[in-house]
Design a protein around this motif. Sequence first.
Motif, PDB file in Angstrom:
ATOM      1  N   TYR A   1     -15.956   8.778  -9.498  1.00 46.90           N
ATOM      2  CA  TYR A   1     -15.518   7.436  -9.859  1.00 46.90           C
ATOM      3  C   TYR A   1     -14.965   7.508 -11.278  1.00 46.90           C
ATOM      4  CZ  TYR A   1     -20.318   7.371 -11.734  1.00 46.90           C
ATOM      5  OH  TYR A   1     -21.491   7.688 -12.368  1.00 46.90           O
TER       6      TYR A   1
ATOM      7  N   ARG B   1     -16.341   0.729 -13.770  1.00 43.16           N
ATOM      8  CA  ARG B   1     -15.897   1.915 -13.041  1.00 43.16           C
ATOM      9  C   ARG B   1     -15.212   1.506 -11.742  1.00 43.16           C
ATOM     10  NH1 ARG B   1     -21.394   4.550 -10.257  1.00 43.16           N
ATOM     11  NH2 ARG B   1     -21.817   2.818  -8.839  1.00 43.16           N
TER      12      ARG B   1
ATOM     13  N   SER C   1     -19.696  10.970 -11.649  1.00 43.96           N
ATOM     14  CA  SER C   1     -20.171  11.189 -10.282  1.00 43.96           C
ATOM     15  C   SER C   1     -21.688  11.150 -10.286  1.00 43.96           C
ATOM     16  CB  SER C   1     -19.684  12.514  -9.710  1.00 43.96           C
ATOM     17  OG  SER C   1     -20.449  13.588 -10.216  1.00 43.96           O
ATOM     18  N   ARG C   2     -22.269  11.040  -9.115  1.00 42.12           N
ATOM     19  CA  ARG C   2     -23.724  10.970  -9.009  1.00 42.12           C
ATOM     20  C   ARG C   2     -24.370  12.247  -9.523  1.00 42.12           C
ATOM     21  NH1 ARG C   2     -27.188   7.731  -6.355  1.00 42.12           N
ATOM     22  NH2 ARG C   2     -29.198   8.601  -5.750  1.00 42.12           N
ATOM     23  N   SER C   3     -23.704  13.370  -9.287  1.00 39.44           N
ATOM     24  CA  SER C   3     -24.315  14.656  -9.654  1.00 39.44           C
ATOM     25  C   SER C   3     -23.874  15.172 -11.012  1.00 39.44           C
ATOM     26  CB  SER C   3     -23.988  15.707  -8.582  1.00 39.44           C
ATOM     27  OG  SER C   3     -22.590  15.859  -8.485  1.00 39.44           O
ATOM     28  N   SER C   4     -22.738  14.740 -11.492  1.00 37.65           N
ATOM     29  CA  SER C   4     -22.247  15.298 -12.761  1.00 37.65           C
ATOM     30  C   SER C   4     -22.079  14.245 -13.851  1.00 37.65           C
ATOM     31  CB  SER C   4     -20.941  16.061 -12.546  1.00 37.65           C
ATOM     32  OG  SER C   4     -19.953  15.213 -12.040  1.00 37.65           O
ATOM     33  N   ASP C   5     -22.598  13.051 -13.606  1.00 41.08           N
ATOM     34  CA  ASP C   5     -22.615  12.011 -14.632  1.00 41.08           C
ATOM     35  C   ASP C   5     -21.210  11.770 -15.215  1.00 41.08           C
ATOM     36  OD1 ASP C   5     -25.834  13.315 -15.597  1.00 41.08           O
ATOM     37  OD2 ASP C   5     -25.327  11.769 -14.142  1.00 41.08           O
ATOM     38  N   LEU C   6     -21.132  11.438 -16.499  1.00 43.96           N
ATOM     39  CA  LEU C   6     -19.837  11.173 -17.139  1.00 43.96           C
ATOM     40  C   LEU C   6     -19.394  12.475 -17.797  1.00 43.96           C
ATOM     41  CD1 LEU C   6     -20.772   7.711 -18.686  1.00 43.96           C
ATOM     42  CD2 LEU C   6     -19.460   8.138 -16.596  1.00 43.96           C
ATOM     43  N   ASP C   7     -18.728  13.330 -17.036  1.00 38.18           N
ATOM     44  CA  ASP C   7     -18.529  14.702 -17.490  1.00 38.18           C
ATOM     45  C   ASP C   7     -17.204  14.988 -18.186  1.00 38.18           C
ATOM     46  OD1 ASP C   7     -17.862  16.277 -14.220  1.00 38.18           O
ATOM     47  OD2 ASP C   7     -17.092  14.443 -15.153  1.00 38.18           O
TER      48      ASP C   7
ATOM     49  N   TRP D   1     -14.010  13.299 -20.452  1.00 39.18           N
ATOM     50  CA  TRP D   1     -13.589  12.135 -21.213  1.00 39.18           C
ATOM     51  C   TRP D   1     -12.182  12.341 -21.752  1.00 39.18           C
ATOM     52  CZ3 TRP D   1     -17.134   8.176 -23.345  1.00 39.18           C
ATOM     53  CH2 TRP D   1     -18.429   8.263 -22.798  1.00 39.18           C
TER      54      TRP D   1
ATOM     55  N   LEU E   1     -20.291  15.772 -22.907  1.00 38.22           N
ATOM     56  CA  LEU E   1     -21.535  15.827 -22.143  1.00 38.22           C
ATOM     57  C   LEU E   1     -22.304  17.103 -22.463  1.00 38.22           C
ATOM     58  CD1 LEU E   1     -23.279  14.447 -19.946  1.00 38.22           C
ATOM     59  CD2 LEU E   1     -22.013  15.801 -18.261  1.00 38.22           C
TER      60      LEU E   1
ATOM     61  N   TYR F   1     -26.972  16.947 -18.164  1.00 34.33           N
ATOM     62  CA  TYR F   1     -26.978  15.997 -17.061  1.00 34.33           C
ATOM     63  C   TYR F   1     -28.331  15.287 -16.965  1.00 34.33           C
ATOM     64  CZ  TYR F   1     -22.968  18.779 -15.381  1.00 34.33           C
ATOM     65  OH  TYR F   1     -21.770  19.433 -15.257  1.00 34.33           O
ATOM     66  N   ARG F   2     -28.374  14.235 -16.178  1.00 32.65           N
ATOM     67  CA  ARG F   2     -29.634  13.516 -15.954  1.00 32.65           C
ATOM     68  C   ARG F   2     -30.677  14.410 -15.294  1.00 32.65           C
ATOM     69  NH1 ARG F   2     -27.539   8.434 -12.720  1.00 32.65           N
ATOM     70  NH2 ARG F   2     -25.876   9.938 -12.239  1.00 32.65           N
TER      71      ARG F   2
ATOM     72  N   TRP G   1     -23.783   1.625 -16.168  1.00 37.63           N
ATOM     73  CA  TRP G   1     -24.222   2.637 -17.117  1.00 37.63           C
ATOM     74  C   TRP G   1     -24.661   1.916 -18.390  1.00 37.63           C
ATOM     75  CZ3 TRP G   1     -25.123   7.754 -16.824  1.00 37.63           C
ATOM     76  CH2 TRP G   1     -24.605   8.457 -15.730  1.00 37.63           C
TER      77      TRP G   1
END
Lengths: 119, 110
Positions: free
Chosen positions: A35, A52, A101-107, A109, B47, B50-51, B99
């Motif tokens: 996203y 988003r 993304s759910r798995s890679s967060d805000l990766d 920018w 980054l 990650y979480r 977020w």
Amino acid sequence: QVQLQESGPGLVKPSQTLSLTCTVSGASITSGSYYWNWIRQPAGKGLEWIGRIYTSGSTNYNPSLKSRVTISVDTSKNQFSLNLTSVTAADTAVFYCARGSRSSDLDYWGQGTLVTVSS
Amino acid sequence: QAGLTQPPSVSKGLRQTATLTCTGNSDNVGNQGAAWLQQHQGHPPKLLCYRNNNRPSGISERFSTSRSGNTASLTITGLQPEDEADYYCSAWDNSLSAWVFGGGTKLTVL
């Protein structure tokens, strides 16, 4: 390597609409379960998430900005855009676009673009 | 207004260890953890973690994260001059469907 680049006017008058575009390169905006986000940062202050969009068109917005924000996507141009209406000086900030993304967060920018609201 | 709470500043000596904290609630940090971003003056955020506590490719092993309840922590070992930056935590808030970020911690390496 995915790259994001913000573009748009650097100066907007109070009460007008701020419009920015983020161009994605290095990958298709529709590939993967990603996203696309807008985030802003007033000078000397912290980060504020604006909202988003998924390439399906589904959106989420910051509740504090929801009434003034619209995010849209143009998959044919590999771009997504931000419209923020009725701006005031308090909206002056560096605006970033970012991939999420759910798995890679805000990766990834963008470099950010400064938008000043002033008459 | 920041949704997560971070101390405004932390100062540590060269080659020492710094631990930065980030406190949220059960809708954000307590639910899915926090990601951590590093921002040098005049540059976009980057980054760091990650979480899920993993690091993106290319991020030094000197950066590690953990979580206890609603508080997440970023630990930086062997502090270097280039670690001097602002550090932000971020988390997805299930209640807000948004977020949220911490207000940021300015790390000074003495």
